[in-house]
Design a protein around this motif. Structure first.
Motif, mmCIF file in Angstrom:
data_model
loop_
_atom_site.group_PDB
_atom_site.id
_atom_site.type_symbol
_atom_site.label_atom_id
_atom_site.label_comp_id
_atom_site.label_asym_id
_atom_site.label_seq_id
_atom_site.Cartn_x
_atom_site.Cartn_y
_atom_site.Cartn_z
ATOM 1 N N LEU A 22 8.072 15.271 3.140
ATOM 2 C CA LEU A 22 7.053 16.244 2.696
ATOM 3 C C LEU A 22 6.212 15.685 1.563
ATOM 4 N N GLU A 23 5.038 16.313 1.399
ATOM 5 C CA GLU A 23 4.157 16.043 0.248
ATOM 6 C C GLU A 23 4.045 17.324 -0.556
ATOM 7 N N THR A 24 4.188 17.260 -1.849
ATOM 8 C CA THR A 24 3.923 18.416 -2.692
ATOM 9 C C THR A 24 3.415 17.957 -4.050
ATOM 10 N N GLY B 68 -7.097 -1.906 -6.685
ATOM 11 C CA GLY B 68 -6.261 -2.557 -5.674
ATOM 12 C C GLY B 68 -5.259 -1.603 -5.045
ATOM 13 N N LEU B 69 -4.875 -1.922 -3.813
ATOM 14 C CA LEU B 69 -3.900 -1.091 -3.104
ATOM 15 C C LEU B 69 -2.477 -1.420 -3.532
ATOM 16 N N GLY B 70 -1.615 -0.429 -3.447
ATOM 17 C CA GLY B 70 -0.193 -0.658 -3.733
ATOM 18 C C GLY B 70 0.609 0.587 -3.457
ATOM 19 N N GLY B 71 1.921 0.407 -3.420
ATOM 20 C CA GLY B 71 2.807 1.551 -3.185
ATOM 21 C C GLY B 71 4.180 1.275 -3.756
ATOM 22 N N LEU C 42 -0.036 17.360 5.585
ATOM 23 C CA LEU C 42 0.172 15.966 5.173
ATOM 24 C C LEU C 42 -1.150 15.221 5.174
ATOM 25 N N PHE C 43 -1.189 14.139 4.392
ATOM 26 C CA PHE C 43 -2.301 13.196 4.454
ATOM 27 C C PHE C 43 -2.417 12.681 5.903
ATOM 28 N N GLY C 44 -3.649 12.431 6.382
ATOM 29 C CA GLY C 44 -3.880 12.076 7.786
ATOM 30 C C GLY C 44 -2.988 10.942 8.296
ATOM 31 N N SER C 45 -2.818 9.874 7.513
ATOM 32 C CA SER C 45 -2.024 8.732 7.980
ATOM 33 C C SER C 45 -0.531 9.076 8.010
ATOM 34 N N CYS C 46 -0.063 9.917 7.079
ATOM 35 C CA CYS C 46 1.345 10.361 7.103
ATOM 36 C C CYS C 46 1.565 11.206 8.354
ATOM 37 N N HIS C 47 0.580 12.043 8.672
ATOM 38 C CA HIS C 47 0.659 12.876 9.868
ATOM 39 C C HIS C 47 0.749 11.991 11.117
ATOM 40 N N SER D 50 0.871 -1.191 0.000
ATOM 41 C CA SER D 50 0.000 0.000 0.000
ATOM 42 C C SER D 50 0.901 1.232 0.000
ATOM 43 N N GLY D 51 0.293 2.373 -0.218
ATOM 44 C CA GLY D 51 1.053 3.620 -0.166
ATOM 45 C C GLY D 51 1.586 3.873 1.240
ATOM 46 N N MET D 52 0.764 3.564 2.253
ATOM 47 C CA MET D 52 1.226 3.805 3.618
ATOM 48 C C MET D 52 2.371 2.866 3.994
ATOM 49 N N ALA D 53 2.359 1.643 3.458
ATOM 50 C CA ALA D 53 3.494 0.736 3.701
ATOM 51 C C ALA D 53 4.758 1.356 3.113
ATOM 52 N N VAL E 199 10.188 12.349 -0.444
ATOM 53 C CA VAL E 199 9.043 13.095 -0.980
ATOM 54 C C VAL E 199 7.903 12.149 -1.340
ATOM 55 N N ASP E 200 6.727 12.444 -0.813
ATOM 56 C CA ASP E 200 5.513 11.731 -1.206
ATOM 57 C C ASP E 200 4.988 12.440 -2.454
ATOM 58 N N ASN E 201 5.111 11.768 -3.599
ATOM 59 C CA ASN E 201 4.796 12.389 -4.898
ATOM 60 C C ASN E 201 3.460 11.894 -5.458
ATOM 61 N N VAL E 202 2.591 11.456 -4.566
ATOM 62 C CA VAL E 202 1.332 10.832 -4.988
ATOM 63 C C VAL E 202 0.479 11.772 -5.844
ATOM 64 N N PHE E 203 0.350 13.025 -5.415
ATOM 65 C CA PHE E 203 -0.561 13.928 -6.126
ATOM 66 C C PHE E 203 -0.022 14.307 -7.510
ATOM 67 N N ALA E 204 1.290 14.324 -7.683
ATOM 68 C CA ALA E 204 1.849 14.770 -8.965
ATOM 69 C C ALA E 204 2.025 13.615 -9.948
ATOM 70 N N THR F 220 0.453 3.587 -5.269
ATOM 71 C CA THR F 220 0.073 3.222 -6.648
ATOM 72 C C THR F 220 -1.430 2.972 -6.741
ATOM 73 N N THR F 221 -2.067 2.911 -5.571
ATOM 74 C CA THR F 221 -3.529 2.815 -5.489
ATOM 75 C C THR F 221 -4.171 3.949 -6.276
ATOM 76 N N LYS F 222 -3.499 5.087 -6.267
ATOM 77 C CA LYS F 222 -4.084 6.285 -6.862
ATOM 78 C C LYS F 222 -3.958 6.212 -8.392
ATOM 79 N N SER G 164 0.259 18.972 -1.525
ATOM 80 C CA SER G 164 -0.155 18.278 -0.299
ATOM 81 C C SER G 164 -1.634 17.909 -0.360
ATOM 82 N N ASN G 165 -1.971 16.923 0.446
ATOM 83 C CA ASN G 165 -3.342 16.424 0.544
ATOM 84 C C ASN G 165 -3.982 17.008 1.795
ATOM 85 N N PRO G 166 -5.052 17.762 1.729
ATOM 86 C CA PRO G 166 -5.869 18.111 0.574
ATOM 87 C C PRO G 166 -5.723 19.564 0.130
HETATM 88 C C1 LIG Z 1 -0.546 11.796 -0.245
HETATM 89 C C2 LIG Z 1 -0.856 10.381 0.100
HETATM 90 N N1 LIG Z 1 0.143 9.577 0.524
HETATM 91 C C3 LIG Z 1 -0.084 8.294 0.842
HETATM 92 C C4 LIG Z 1 -1.356 7.752 0.778
HETATM 93 C C5 LIG Z 1 -1.579 6.336 1.204
HETATM 94 O O1 LIG Z 1 -1.849 5.465 0.163
HETATM 95 P P1 LIG Z 1 -2.578 4.051 0.348
HETATM 96 O O2 LIG Z 1 -4.025 4.361 0.570
HETATM 97 O O3 LIG Z 1 -2.299 3.317 -0.922
HETATM 98 O O4 LIG Z 1 -1.983 3.381 1.541
HETATM 99 C C6 LIG Z 1 -2.422 8.559 0.342
HETATM 100 C C7 LIG Z 1 -3.778 7.988 0.282
HETATM 101 O O5 LIG Z 1 -4.761 8.691 0.184
HETATM 102 C C8 LIG Z 1 -2.167 9.900 -0.007
HETATM 103 O O6 LIG Z 1 -3.140 10.715 -0.427
#
Ligand SMILES: Cc1ncc(COP(=O)(O)O)c(C=O)c1O
Length: 401
Positions: A158-160, A221-224, A115-120, A90-93, A187-192, A211-213, A162-164
């Motif tokens: 950091l996230e850039t 499916g979930l992934g990271g 930051l995204f709640g779980s990263c925080h 998962s992304g959080m993993a 760097v958490d590059n999920v949004f870009a 990679t879920t996103k 950032s969510n949300p």
């Molecule tokens: C910025 C960011 N990082 C990480 C995650 C975590 O990803 P996952 O849900 O695949 O664990 C999310 C999920 O919303 C996210 O928005």
């Protein structure tokens, strides 16, 4: 036997997305195969011993490595332009493994606050419980980074965007400060996504994804993934952590992401075009108080976003007067856009961060991040942009905001 040469690093991103890392089995299949196996067999006991000693490179156990997962890791590394990639469940993993595999009690971490709640949760609650000191800074304020990074630091996270709230952080400036403090920049590059932003080119050391996103992008499916070039980190810290703690993905989920990547370039172009139309529509709407989208000139860091990113992304955040009650009325009035906390999906999805993804934060923490009760986050999908704006328009009128 199919020709399985070394990956061609010179191919362009759209080609890497379709062919990067493809390894065909003796059956010469067209599509990437799913190697749904936990283990592998040895010709004899001596070979098993050599494999465990690292004298013979081969698959040992799917917690360590798996051929389908390797195809995904190679494809992602070719796309990002890095030497190493580790896919995760998962992304959080990916976020957690990238940090905990290199930190120890007494180390110091500096992170952006938005930051995204779980990263925080990882930075604010989990790491300190292991004796790791953590400090948040306002990510868009370089003077805060400078002050925090005067002291020796092990990691910067950091996230850039950032969510949300879609804050944009100056990657090159923060990378320089991080390195002076002795830290690796994660760097958490999920949004870009790697198609819109390559943090490594600005000096980041490690890039993480959910990679879920967008990469799966179809809500399946979930992934990271964790990527970078730092051999000491990937070989000496992350590899043993992976082998012995097991955040590895299922080969099936890795295959889903491989297939999702094949259309990422096309999907992302349309997602971004739709998001820009939606952001413009909302900016002109009398019922909307504020729109946050890095591709709009009104975004507070528009110039930085344009320099660092190749597009505004797929997520639009907006705010209206009247707080949570009105936000809920608006969400409940939507006929097509779905209420869901996922993002980067073909379907347009909307959420109210204060009551969902950032619900466990205190009101003060949310307000420091700019998450007001009237803020909603819209992940713009691949429907016709006019159907999305029609739906938003009708729901805004119904909610009477
Ligand atoms: C910025 C960011 N990082 C990480 C995650 C975590 O990803 P996952 O849900 O695949 O664990 C999310 C999920 O919303 C996210 O928005």
């Amino acid at each position: 036997m199919p020709k399985n040469g070394a990956p061609d690093r010179n191919r362009r991103p759209a080609t890497q997305l379709v062919r990067g890392g493809l390894t065909r089995s003796a059956f010469a299949e067209t599509c990437e195969a799913i190697f749904m196996t936990s283990g592998y067999i040895y010709e004899n006991a001596e070979q098993a011993e050599r494999a465990f000693k690292g004298e013979e490179q081969r698959y040992i156990y799917s917690r360590y490595a798996n051929p389908t997962v390797t195809m995904l890791e190679t494809r992602l590394a070719l796309l990002e332009g890095t030497r190493f990639c580790r896919a995760t469940a998962s992304g959080m993993a990916a976020v957690f493994a990238s940090l905990i595999s290199q930190l120890k009690a007494g180390d110091r971490v500096v992170a952006s606050r938005a930051l995204f709640g779980s990263c925080h949760y990882i930075i604010n609650d989990l790491l300190p419980s292991y004796g790791i000191k953590t400090e948040f800074v306002g990510g868009t304020d370089l003077s805060q980074w400078k002050k925090a990074l005067r002291r020796k630091t092990a990691c910067v996270f950091l996230e850039t965007p950032s969510n949300p709230t879609l804050e944009i952080i100056d990657l090159a400036a923060v990378a320089e400060l991080a390195h002076k403090a002795g830290a690796r920049l994660v760097v958490d590059n999920v949004f870009a996504t790697p198609l819109l932003q390559k943090p490594i080119e600005f000096g980041a050391d490690i890039v993480v994804y959910s990679t879920t996103k967008h990469m799966d992008g179809q809500g399946r499916g979930l992934g990271g993934a964790i990527l970078g070039n730092d051999e000491a980190f990937f070989e000496d810290q992350l590899t043993p952590f992976f082998r012995h703690t097991g955040p590895s993905p299922s080969p099936f989920n890795a295959w889903l992401v491989l297939k999702g990547l094949e259309t990422l370039d096309l999907r992302l172009r349309q997602h971004c075009a739709n998001a820009l139309s939606v952001a413009r529509f909302l900016s002109d709407h009398k019922r909307v108080k504020r729109v946050l989208y890095p591709g709009l000139e009104s975004h507070p860091q528009y110039a930085l976003a344009s320099a660092q990113m190749g597009g505004g992304g797929t997520v639009v955040a907006f705010e209206f007067r009247g707080g949570r009650k009105k936000a809920f009325r608006f969400l409940n009035g939507l006929a097509m856009v779905d209420i869901s906390n996922n993002l980067g999906d073909t379907k347009s999805l909307i959420t109210h961060p204060a009551s969902t993804t950032h619900q466990r934060l205190t009101p003060q923490e949310r307000s420091q991040m700019g998450i007001t009760e009237g803020l909603v986050r819209l992940s713009v999908g691949l429907e016709d942009a006019e159907d999305i704006t029609d739906d938003l328009d009708r729901a805004l009128a119904k909610a009477g905001v």
